[in-house]
Design a protein around this motif. Sequence first.
Motif, short mmCIF file in Angstrom:
data_model
loop_
_atom_site.label_atom_id
_atom_site.label_comp_id
_atom_site.label_asym_id
_atom_site.label_seq_id
_atom_site.Cartn_x
_atom_site.Cartn_y
_atom_site.Cartn_z
N GLN A 105 0.80 -1.22 0.00
CA GLN A 105 0.00 0.00 0.00
C GLN A 105 0.84 1.27 0.00
N LEU A 106 2.11 1.17 0.33
CA LEU A 106 2.95 2.35 0.43
C LEU A 106 3.32 2.89 -0.95
N CYS A 107 3.37 4.19 -1.07
CA CYS A 107 3.83 4.78 -2.32
C CYS A 107 5.34 4.57 -2.43
N ALA A 108 5.89 4.81 -3.60
CA ALA A 108 7.31 4.52 -3.85
C ALA A 108 8.22 5.32 -2.93
N THR A 109 7.84 6.56 -2.63
CA THR A 109 8.68 7.40 -1.77
C THR A 109 8.74 6.83 -0.36
N PRO B 160 18.15 5.39 -6.09
CA PRO B 160 16.98 5.93 -5.39
C PRO B 160 15.77 5.00 -5.39
N LEU B 161 15.74 4.01 -6.30
CA LEU B 161 14.62 3.07 -6.35
C LEU B 161 15.02 1.68 -5.86
N HIS B 162 16.05 1.61 -5.05
CA HIS B 162 16.57 0.34 -4.54
C HIS B 162 15.46 -0.49 -3.90
N GLY B 163 15.13 -1.62 -4.54
CA GLY B 163 14.14 -2.54 -3.99
C GLY B 163 12.69 -2.18 -4.27
N VAL B 164 12.44 -1.09 -4.98
CA VAL B 164 11.06 -0.66 -5.24
C VAL B 164 10.47 -1.50 -6.38
N PRO B 165 9.33 -2.17 -6.16
CA PRO B 165 8.72 -3.00 -7.21
C PRO B 165 8.03 -2.15 -8.26
N VAL B 166 8.26 -2.50 -9.54
CA VAL B 166 7.68 -1.76 -10.66
C VAL B 166 7.16 -2.76 -11.70
N THR B 167 6.36 -2.26 -12.64
CA THR B 167 5.93 -3.06 -13.79
C THR B 167 6.35 -2.35 -15.07
N ILE B 168 6.49 -3.13 -16.14
CA ILE B 168 6.87 -2.61 -17.46
C ILE B 168 5.78 -3.00 -18.46
N LYS B 169 5.43 -2.09 -19.32
CA LYS B 169 4.43 -2.31 -20.36
C LYS B 169 4.98 -3.24 -21.44
N GLY C 114 2.74 -3.22 -7.43
CA GLY C 114 3.90 -2.38 -7.69
C GLY C 114 3.63 -0.94 -7.29
N ALA C 115 4.71 -0.27 -6.91
CA ALA C 115 4.59 1.13 -6.50
C ALA C 115 4.63 2.08 -7.69
N LEU C 116 5.20 1.62 -8.80
CA LEU C 116 5.32 2.42 -10.01
C LEU C 116 5.00 1.54 -11.21
N ALA C 117 4.45 2.13 -12.25
CA ALA C 117 4.13 1.38 -13.47
C ALA C 117 4.58 2.17 -14.68
N HIS C 118 5.42 1.54 -15.50
CA HIS C 118 5.83 2.19 -16.73
C HIS C 118 4.68 2.20 -17.74
N GLY C 119 4.60 3.29 -18.50
CA GLY C 119 3.66 3.38 -19.61
C GLY C 119 4.21 4.32 -20.66
N ASN C 120 3.51 4.45 -21.78
CA ASN C 120 3.91 5.41 -22.79
C ASN C 120 2.68 6.07 -23.39
N ASP C 121 2.91 7.13 -24.20
CA ASP C 121 1.81 8.04 -24.52
C ASP C 121 2.10 8.72 -25.85
N ALA D 235 1.81 6.49 -11.02
CA ALA D 235 2.07 6.31 -9.59
C ALA D 235 0.81 6.65 -8.81
N ARG D 236 0.83 6.30 -7.54
CA ARG D 236 -0.32 6.64 -6.68
C ARG D 236 -0.14 7.99 -6.00
N SER D 237 1.07 8.53 -6.01
CA SER D 237 1.35 9.81 -5.39
C SER D 237 2.22 10.64 -6.32
N ALA D 238 1.89 11.91 -6.48
CA ALA D 238 2.67 12.77 -7.36
C ALA D 238 4.12 12.89 -6.91
N ARG D 239 4.37 12.81 -5.61
CA ARG D 239 5.75 12.91 -5.13
C ARG D 239 6.63 11.78 -5.67
N ASP D 240 6.03 10.65 -5.98
CA ASP D 240 6.80 9.54 -6.51
C ASP D 240 7.42 9.86 -7.87
#
Length: 478
Positions: free
Chosen positions: A8-12, A70-79, A167-174, A223-228
């Motif tokens: 539940q925690l944001c990446a930060t 800065p993202l040591h151990g932070v779970p993410v996903t890739i598109k 995941g705390a962050l998710a990659h995407g494109n636009d 992300a779930r928080s803009a600070r991330d």
Amino acid sequence: MASTPLWQLCATELGGLIQSGQVSAVEAVQSSIDRMHAVNPDLNAVVTDLSESALTRARALDAAKGPKGPLHGVPVTIKINIDQKGEASSNGVVALKDLVAPGDAPLVKNLLDAGAVVIGRTNVPEFSRRCETDNPLFGQTWNPWGRHVSAGGSSGGAGSAVAAGIGALAHGNDIGGSLRFPAAGNGVVTVKPGVGRVPVFNPSAGAERGILAQQMSAQGLLARSARDLHLSMPAMIAPDARDPFHVPLPWRGPALEGPIKVGFSLESPDLPLHPQVEKALLAAKAALTDAGYAVEEIAPPSLKEIQFEGRSALMTESFALMAEDIAKYGSPAIASVFEENYRRTPTVEMKRMMELLAHRTFFARQWSVLMDEYPLFLSPFYPLPFYKPGRDAEGAEGLRETMGQGHWSTLGNYLGLPAGNVPAALGQFPEGPKPIGVQILGRRWREDLVVDAMIAIEDRLGTLSARLWERMREKVPA
């Protein structure tokens, strides 16, 4: 904090606990994996489960001397339309299911260099060419708010995953809103970087993309928080020699003298602005004013013209370079959407195409001059409550109510400007709740100003995560 599940925690927050040694990378990654296994069967957001390799990497990070980044151990996903070594870059196309990437794309390398751990790869529409995430290879992705509202596209898998806690962050494109549509629909936050900010290259690509696609497309994070975004985007923009047009600027630009002026508009050129969308925009405006910004209602230059000319140019290039592959490898659904797109926005001849590309500079100059005085611009993103699943495939009217409402999103892509989307309300409708996001355009190269403004809105209006997870708890225990 100790009683809060790590997923539940944001990446930060999560990154801070890992950096301080209070939580291990393995604990952080395992919590997100457990959440993925609990909720993803209902959502189909992650279509490639990388749990095993993620835990192997997390154990290696825990054994390393000091944090990797800065993202040591932070779970993410890739598109799944971006190369990750050893994984298929299928782009949701059955014929590409075995297109295994020989190496990592620059953004994947940059995230790994910063210490991130990839736990899975997220779903897309076929060829990443719809604002709905569904394909015959992996099926439909669902919005965690419920099946009454689309997860958006083309980064719908990413938006659904990060909103649900995978995941705390998710990659995407636009290229026309594919980060911001899922942010709006799933109630999360993103910034589409300006052209050249994140280095781009797919080692598996058999040919270079069209020049307009290169100019309009951008890689980013949800992300779930803009600070991330302040935590993670500096890693994403690290240079890579494989992108010769990358712009090697720092994430933070020079401080501006306050108060920062923000242009504001409620303009909705095609369909009337829905009252709940207008209410959310006025709440965002009040939040920025309370934070010390000087918000002033002004007319947006050439809004309808940019949408029309931008779509005409992009559709012409796309038809020339993609129509054959879509006809050969695409499903009837994508073929139908593709054909309806071209009925709505016919292709143009070569001379007209050259005129459109030249005139693009006129529009860019208009907005450059405006943003010299107003470094930010607050506007609608989508004028209606978010659409139902599959709406873009329901003929001319369905396309009009989805992609056809991309006036504000097209502007950011066609002119190469940074554009963020942040939740400003949770609308209540007979069919169920729907997040409502607003857009903030930024001066060229000033993604940091966009994120600062989204933080100001978020600090005053809050995030939607806790309300979503309470709703989801009825189906899946925390």
